[in-house]
Design a protein around this motif. Sequence first.
Motif, short mmCIF file in Angstrom:
data_model
loop_
_atom_site.label_atom_id
_atom_site.label_comp_id
_atom_site.label_asym_id
_atom_site.label_seq_id
_atom_site.Cartn_x
_atom_site.Cartn_y
_atom_site.Cartn_z
N TRP A 68 0.76 -6.25 -7.64
CA TRP A 68 1.66 -6.96 -6.49
C TRP A 68 2.99 -6.30 -6.61
O TRP A 68 3.51 -5.75 -7.71
CB TRP A 68 1.80 -8.52 -6.70
N ARG A 69 3.63 -6.19 -5.47
CA ARG A 69 5.03 -5.78 -5.39
C ARG A 69 5.83 -7.11 -4.99
O ARG A 69 5.58 -7.61 -3.99
CB ARG A 69 5.26 -4.69 -4.42
N ILE A 70 6.96 -7.41 -5.76
CA ILE A 70 7.67 -8.61 -5.33
C ILE A 70 8.92 -8.19 -5.26
O ILE A 70 9.68 -7.56 -5.92
CB ILE A 70 7.61 -9.88 -6.33
N SER A 71 9.40 -8.55 -3.98
CA SER A 71 11.16 -7.98 -3.61
C SER A 71 11.58 -9.40 -2.94
O SER A 71 11.26 -9.80 -1.81
CB SER A 71 10.91 -6.96 -2.35
N ASP A 79 -2.60 -3.59 -4.35
CA ASP A 79 -3.97 -2.97 -4.55
C ASP A 79 -5.12 -3.93 -5.61
O ASP A 79 -4.43 -4.69 -6.38
CB ASP A 79 -4.04 -1.59 -5.30
N GLU A 80 -6.31 -3.66 -5.48
CA GLU A 80 -7.12 -3.88 -6.36
C GLU A 80 -7.90 -3.01 -6.83
O GLU A 80 -8.22 -2.12 -6.54
CB GLU A 80 -8.10 -5.13 -5.51
N PHE A 92 -13.64 3.62 -12.93
CA PHE A 92 -12.32 3.04 -12.59
C PHE A 92 -12.29 3.25 -11.09
O PHE A 92 -12.80 4.46 -10.61
CB PHE A 92 -11.17 3.80 -13.44
N SER A 93 -12.30 2.31 -9.93
CA SER A 93 -11.92 2.31 -8.85
C SER A 93 -10.78 1.49 -8.56
O SER A 93 -10.32 0.70 -8.93
CB SER A 93 -13.17 2.02 -8.30
N VAL A 94 -10.20 2.23 -7.33
CA VAL A 94 -8.89 1.54 -6.54
C VAL A 94 -9.50 1.32 -5.35
O VAL A 94 -9.86 2.31 -4.58
CB VAL A 94 -7.65 2.43 -6.77
N ASP A 95 -9.24 0.12 -4.60
CA ASP A 95 -9.63 -0.18 -3.35
C ASP A 95 -8.91 0.78 -2.08
O ASP A 95 -9.35 1.27 -1.20
CB ASP A 95 -9.36 -1.53 -2.87
N ALA A 96 -7.54 1.19 -2.59
CA ALA A 96 -6.98 1.99 -1.57
C ALA A 96 -7.43 3.41 -1.42
O ALA A 96 -7.18 4.05 -0.47
CB ALA A 96 -5.47 1.79 -1.96
N VAL A 97 -8.07 3.88 -2.78
CA VAL A 97 -8.50 5.28 -2.69
C VAL A 97 -10.03 5.25 -2.34
O VAL A 97 -10.73 4.69 -2.93
CB VAL A 97 -8.45 6.03 -3.88
N ARG A 98 -10.43 5.54 -0.78
CA ARG A 98 -11.68 5.58 -0.46
C ARG A 98 -12.29 6.59 0.12
O ARG A 98 -11.67 7.57 0.43
CB ARG A 98 -11.57 4.37 0.87
#
Length: 163
Positions: A68-71, A79-80, A92-98
Amino acid sequence: MAKKPWFRSSLLLCVCLLICRFVSAQVSSSEFNQLDKMEGRWVMKTKRSIYREHWKRLDENTWKGRTWRISGADSTQMDEMQLFRTAEGIFFSVDAVRDPQSGQPVRFKLRVLKPVGFVAENLECDFPQKVVYRWKGNDRMEAHFEGKKDKTFSEIIMQYEKE
């Protein structure tokens, strides 16, 4: 008596060293428990915002992470991520990299897994090609996402402290 060319023995030595390095760099599925250091809530403070990463073990083969980014009063899930063990290895996987064809998250295979962290790679991915997590003691963790993008090397480094 003919003199033996020096480069033949040197070449043989280099090949042997490369083979030894390749064999020793294989990640064993039994090393999955070395990822236990990831568990918990991690935070990185910057001048403009706070980044939080939370890792939880779901079962004996799966870790799940969220960032999370909190501002100010705004919070955005960035991301997840997942770390998972299959018969083919640890990934390893990142949801944003598809993957553009399948739409599924790209899998990065763990090439190195040690008590101090791991290196996961997928050289066919657009960006990143390499993901590195390092633990610096029990209360610090760094996440690196690196690779070439449009002929330019890029690297994102997140430096977290445990909450």
